[in-house]
Design a protein around this motif. Structure first.
Motif: not given
Length: 272
Positions: A181, A184-185, A189-190, A195, A206, A210
């Motif tokens: 997580l 990716d943040v 990627e996130i 969101i 979304e 994850i």
């Protein structure tokens, strides 16, 4: 709402429906600690705060008017008319008596990143242990805010950690979720702000994409960190509550299902 400066504190009057115990110690946020005098100390948004209630007024200590206006007003949702919301919810028979008994529950506007991490950690966990893990995480990798409190570390900071680093904090099997997580943040990627701008259904989809995020974590994060007051988390307690609503949620819940959920959740824990 009226604000007066008193020494190093701000005295805020005219805020209806904010019980500190019911709001800060109900399982929606994990950085607040009740003190012997009934006040609470905690950290959010990179700020330390001590808050207490006295003769109906809220006393904000260790802050100034700029931080209050720019952060704490939104965090405690002080501009929302909770009195009117509660009157609407009381159209439901079960909530009518519940709100009278437990009046003062508010939904905090937490930062999406902290809320999402916190509820990933919360899986198969109790509140005491969740608080301990998050405290270790902040103490190890957050910035010192004074008074023994540290900020919640950024995704960029945590993206440098390995699964083993998270395991060392007591995260258990959740360590691998947190490692991915954070990475990716941090790399984009996130996109948590994207969101937050979506519809509830699209935002939920979304989050469910994850790694390590299931429906309960997603709904908790949406309600407590992304500002979706219509999100309705369901756990074992709420499954029991739903037996009282065989035809679905009543019309008076529409748009504020999450606030109704908090009252029903508190009622269930104390009565079922």
């Amino acid at each position: 709402m009226e604000i007066k400066k008193l020494n190093n504190s701000l005295v805020v009057s005219g805020v209806d429906c904010l019980d500190l115990d019911l709001t800060l110690d109900c399982g929606q946020a994990f950085r607040w600690e009740r003190q012997e005098d009934g006040s609470y100390c905690g950290a959010a948004g990179g700020h330390f705060l001590k808050i207490r209630k006295e003769n109906g007024d809220l006393i904000f200590e260790n802050t100034d008017i700029d931080v209050f206006n720019n952060f704490w007003v939104n965090y405690f949702d002080l501009n929302r008319d909770y009195k009117a919301i509660c009157e609407k919810l009381k159209e439901d028979e079960l909530l009518s008596s519940t709100i009278d008994e437990y009046y003062g529950i508010r939904i905090l506007n937490q930062e999406p990143w902290e809320a999402l991490c916190s509820f990933v950690i919360s899986q198969q966990n109790n509140i005491k242990r969740i608080k301990l893990i998050i405290s270790r995480l902040c103490n190890a990798y957050g910035d010192d805010l004074g008074n023994g409190y540290y900020s919640f570390p950024s995704a960029e900071r945590l993206s440098q950690l390995s699964t083993a680093d998270f395991e060392a904090l007591g995260c258990g099997y959740r360590a691998k979720y947190l490692e991915k997580l954070a990475k990716d943040v941090a790399c984009g990627e996130i996109d948590l702000q994207k969101i937050k701008s979506l519809s509830l259904d699209d935002a939920r989809k979304e989050l469910l994409n994850i790694y390590g995020v299931g429906i309960k974590v997603a709904n908790c994060a949406l309600l407590f960190g992304f500002g979706f007051l219509s999100a309705f988390p369901v756990d074992v307690w709420m499954k029991r509550v739903m037996e009282y609503y065989p035809d679905g949620l009543p019309e008076c819940f529409e748009g504020i299902e999450g606030i109704a959920q908090q009252y029903l959740f508190h009622w269930a824990r104390n009565n079922l």
